[in-house]
Design a protein around this motif. Structure first.
Motif, PDB file in Angstrom:
ATOM      1  N   ARG A   1      55.977  48.098 121.334  1.00 38.17           N
ATOM      2  CA  ARG A   1      54.865  48.513 120.463  1.00 38.17           C
ATOM      3  C   ARG A   1      53.523  48.296 121.149  1.00 38.17           C
ATOM      4  O   ARG A   1      52.626  49.140 121.072  1.00 38.17           O
ATOM      5  CB  ARG A   1      54.915  47.748 119.145  1.00 38.17           C
ATOM      6  CG  ARG A   1      55.980  48.244 118.191  1.00 38.17           C
ATOM      7  CD  ARG A   1      55.820  47.621 116.812  1.00 38.17           C
ATOM      8  NE  ARG A   1      55.970  46.168 116.828  1.00 38.17           N
ATOM      9  CZ  ARG A   1      57.121  45.516 116.706  1.00 38.17           C
ATOM     10  NH1 ARG A   1      58.236  46.194 116.561  1.00 38.17           N
ATOM     11  NH2 ARG A   1      57.149  44.195 116.719  1.00 38.17           N
ATOM     12  N   ALA A   2      53.379  47.171 121.820  1.00 39.03           N
ATOM     13  CA  ALA A   2      52.117  46.887 122.512  1.00 39.03           C
ATOM     14  C   ALA A   2      51.868  47.883 123.636  1.00 39.03           C
ATOM     15  O   ALA A   2      50.746  48.383 123.799  1.00 39.03           O
ATOM     16  CB  ALA A   2      52.136  45.460 123.066  1.00 39.03           C
ATOM     17  N   SER A   3      52.905  48.194 124.405  1.00 38.72           N
ATOM     18  CA  SER A   3      52.715  49.148 125.496  1.00 38.72           C
ATOM     19  C   SER A   3      52.455  50.555 124.962  1.00 38.72           C
ATOM     20  O   SER A   3      51.680  51.313 125.558  1.00 38.72           O
ATOM     21  CB  SER A   3      53.916  49.140 126.443  1.00 38.72           C
ATOM     22  OG  SER A   3      55.066  49.623 125.798  1.00 38.72           O
ATOM     23  N   SER A   4      53.076  50.924 123.831  1.00 38.75           N
ATOM     24  CA  SER A   4      52.797  52.228 123.225  1.00 38.75           C
ATOM     25  C   SER A   4      51.355  52.309 122.749  1.00 38.75           C
ATOM     26  O   SER A   4      50.679  53.331 122.938  1.00 38.75           O
ATOM     27  CB  SER A   4      53.739  52.489 122.054  1.00 38.75           C
ATOM     28  OG  SER A   4      55.056  52.564 122.497  1.00 38.75           O
ATOM     29  N   PHE A   5      50.875  51.232 122.127  1.00 35.03           N
ATOM     30  CA  PHE A   5      49.486  51.209 121.678  1.00 35.03           C
ATOM     31  C   PHE A   5      48.535  51.316 122.858  1.00 35.03           C
ATOM     32  O   PHE A   5      47.556  52.081 122.819  1.00 35.03           O
ATOM     33  CB  PHE A   5      49.216  49.924 120.892  1.00 35.03           C
ATOM     34  CG  PHE A   5      47.773  49.750 120.539  1.00 35.03           C
ATOM     35  CD1 PHE A   5      47.194  50.480 119.516  1.00 35.03           C
ATOM     36  CD2 PHE A   5      46.972  48.860 121.248  1.00 35.03           C
ATOM     37  CE1 PHE A   5      45.861  50.327 119.201  1.00 35.03           C
ATOM     38  CE2 PHE A   5      45.638  48.701 120.939  1.00 35.03           C
ATOM     39  CZ  PHE A   5      45.082  49.430 119.919  1.00 35.03           C
ATOM     40  N   LEU A   6      48.789  50.559 123.914  1.00 38.54           N
ATOM     41  CA  LEU A   6      47.911  50.597 125.084  1.00 38.54           C
ATOM     42  C   LEU A   6      47.945  51.957 125.771  1.00 38.54           C
ATOM     43  O   LEU A   6      46.915  52.453 126.232  1.00 38.54           O
ATOM     44  CB  LEU A   6      48.287  49.493 126.064  1.00 38.54           C
ATOM     45  CG  LEU A   6      47.987  48.067 125.587  1.00 38.54           C
ATOM     46  CD1 LEU A   6      48.542  47.056 126.576  1.00 38.54           C
ATOM     47  CD2 LEU A   6      46.506  47.876 125.391  1.00 38.54           C
ATOM     48  N   ALA A   7      49.132  52.573 125.845  1.00 36.58           N
ATOM     49  CA  ALA A   7      49.222  53.905 126.447  1.00 36.58           C
ATOM     50  C   ALA A   7      48.466  54.924 125.608  1.00 36.58           C
ATOM     51  O   ALA A   7      47.775  55.804 126.141  1.00 36.58           O
ATOM     52  CB  ALA A   7      50.680  54.315 126.605  1.00 36.58           C
TER      53      ALA A   7
END
Length: 87
Positions: free
Chosen positions: A29-35
Motif C-alpha cells: 500500500r505504501a509503495s502504491s501510494f508513493l508511485a
C-alpha cells in the motif's frame, strides 16, 4: 531486541505467516501510494511547464554595452528562389 555482534541489532526471530503477510500488504500500500504520488507530480510538472511556456512573454535582447540592451527584431527568412527554366 538485543545487541548482537559488532553492535548491530540482532534478528527478531520468527514471525507468523499472517504477520508477514500484513507487513508485506502494508509495504504494498505504501509503495502504491508513493508511485501514485510520483506519477501525479510528474503529470503536474508537465502541465505546469506547458502553461508556463505558453504564458511567458519572451522578448530577446542583445547586450550592446548600454544599460538596457537592444531588442532583437524578428526578420523573416528570405524565400528560396528556384530557377524553373532548366529541365
Amino acid at each position: 531486541m538485543t545487541i548482537g555482534a559488532f553492535s548491530l541489532p540482532s534478528a527478531r526471530g520468527c514471525l507468523s505467516p499472517s504477520a508477514l503477510a500484513e507487513q508485506l500488504a502494508g509495504y504494498g500500500r505504501a509503495s502504491s501510494f508513493l508511485a501514485g504520488a510520483l506519477f501525479a507530480s510528474l503529470i503536474g510538472t508537465m502541465w505546469l511547464t506547458y502553461f508556463c511556456l505558453q504564458r511567458a512573454e519572451v522578448i530577446p535582447y542583445v547586450a550592446d554595452g548600454g544599460v538596457f540592451g537592444c531588442e532583437v527584431r524578428a526578420v523573416s527568412q528570405p524565400a528560396l528562389q528556384t530557377d524553373r527554366s532548366e529541365p
